[in-house]
Design a protein around this motif. Structure first.
Motif, PDB file in Angstrom:
ATOM      1  N   VAL A  45      81.697  56.177  23.526  1.00 29.54           N
ATOM      2  CA  VAL A  45      82.452  57.033  24.451  1.00 29.54           C
ATOM      3  C   VAL A  45      83.939  56.707  24.376  1.00 29.54           C
ATOM      4  O   VAL A  45      84.788  57.601  24.292  1.00 29.54           O
ATOM      5  N   PHE A  46      84.266  55.415  24.388  1.00 26.05           N
ATOM      6  CA  PHE A  46      85.672  55.012  24.296  1.00 26.05           C
ATOM      7  C   PHE A  46      86.299  55.528  23.006  1.00 26.05           C
ATOM      8  O   PHE A  46      87.395  56.092  23.024  1.00 26.05           O
ATOM      9  N   ASP A  47      85.623  55.333  21.878  1.00 25.11           N
ATOM     10  CA  ASP A  47      86.159  55.776  20.588  1.00 25.11           C
ATOM     11  C   ASP A  47      86.367  57.288  20.561  1.00 25.11           C
ATOM     12  O   ASP A  47      87.348  57.780  19.995  1.00 25.11           O
ATOM     13  N   THR A  48      85.455  58.024  21.169  1.00 20.83           N
ATOM     14  CA  THR A  48      85.578  59.481  21.204  1.00 20.83           C
ATOM     15  C   THR A  48      86.787  59.905  22.024  1.00 20.83           C
ATOM     16  O   THR A  48      87.635  60.671  21.556  1.00 20.83           O
ATOM     17  N   PHE A  49      86.892  59.414  23.246  1.00 22.06           N
ATOM     18  CA  PHE A  49      87.963  59.861  24.130  1.00 22.06           C
ATOM     19  C   PHE A  49      89.321  59.290  23.758  1.00 22.06           C
ATOM     20  O   PHE A  49      90.346  59.911  24.054  1.00 22.06           O
TER      21      PHE A  49
END
Length: 143
Positions: A45-49
């Protein structure tokens, strides 16, 4: 030109709707992600956002007013809190409503942001020959 940008956005949005990516993402999210270790899902999630600067949510709402709690709902709001800038729009009974969530520290000219945003809608309405609500005109005219 704003109409060219809107056409581009419309074509890209339509393309996303026609491809199975969103369906597959939902299936993975609902069926695979719960089986993964929490640190891995958090990192994903962190990498995506962290690769995005904005999330835009556009929801077509009801075309006619509805009764809620015994009273007619005159206006509606769509709101998502987010760690990155979030623009949320919803149509309801012939009107468009929206909210923006952003980090004030990251937005230059914060004090003028509402005016600029309203001005953009006034310009768009003029190009599309549609009516501008009085409160939007008032916000765009602020000095």
């Amino acid at each position: 030109d704003i109409t060219d940008r809107l056409q581009y956005i419309k074509s890209k949005t339509q393309e996303m709707k026609e491809k199975p990516r969103a369906y597959m993402q939902l299936k993975i999210q609902n069926n695979v992600a719960p089986l993964l270790p929490v640190p891995l899902t958090q990192k994903t999630v962190f990498d995506t956002f962290s690769r995005h600067s904005l999330v835009l949510t556009n929801v077509p709402g009801l075309t006619e007013e509805v009764v809620f709690g015994g009273k007619v709902a005159k206006k509606v709001q769509l709101f998502f809190d987010n760690l990155i800038t979030q623009v949320s729009m919803i149509t309801y009974a012939g009107n468009v409503y929206g909210n923006i969530v952003f980090d004030a520290k990251e937005l230059p000219n914060l004090e003028n942001f509402g005016k600029y945003y309203a001005e953009a809608f006034v310009d768009l309405a003029a190009k599309l020959n549609v009516e501008v609500p009085p409160e939007v005109k008032k916000a765009a005219a602020r000095t």
